[in-house]
Design an enzyme around this catalytic site. Structure first.
Site: not given
Length: 136
Positions: A15-16
């Site tokens: 994920t970011d």
């Protein structure tokens, strides 16, 4: 049509900073779905490699509808809709429960270790013929 389902739990590293899965991380999930489908059909990718065959991606596409988030459990649905000949097209859906997140496809072709296009091995061709005859 042949279908396989694989569950994946989204890891933090995928994920970011917003906790949303980075778009490039869906492609390894497609690979997991693809190799699982082949294995469930009795075709082990490692065995193809040992025999000198490779199946590179020659085309792909994705469409994003909703993001997957950190710690979601998603299901990658992989479908082989038509009996493959020289090329193999696989279609994918990534779902969180009933919610459609992403669709995609990959197209592969057989090559040898030198990177030259080749016909699939006879055992693979026969296995696909059997599987699709059973689904008719």
């Amino acid at each position: 049509m042949i279908e396989s389902r694989t569950q994946i739990t989204v890891r933090y590293a995928e994920t970011d900073m917003m906790g949303i899965v980075y778009h490039g991380n869906y492609l390894p999930w497609f690979e997991v779905g693809r190799t699982t489908l082949l294995k469930e059909c009795g075709i082990v990718y490692r065995d193809l490699e040992t025999q000198g065959y490779r199946l590179p991606v020659i085309e792909l596409g994705t469409k994003f509808f909703r993001p997957a988030l950190y710690d979601d459990t998603v299901t990658v649905i992989t479908r082989l809709k038509e009996r493959p000949m020289l090329r193999i097209r696989l279609d994918y859906e990534v779902r969180r429960g009933d919610e459609l997140l992403v669709t995609g496809f990959t197209i592969h072709t057989f090559i040898n270790k030198a990177g030259e296009p080749v016909r699939p091995p006879a055992a693979y061709t026969e296995k696909m013929r059997e599987l699709f005859a059973a689904k008719s």
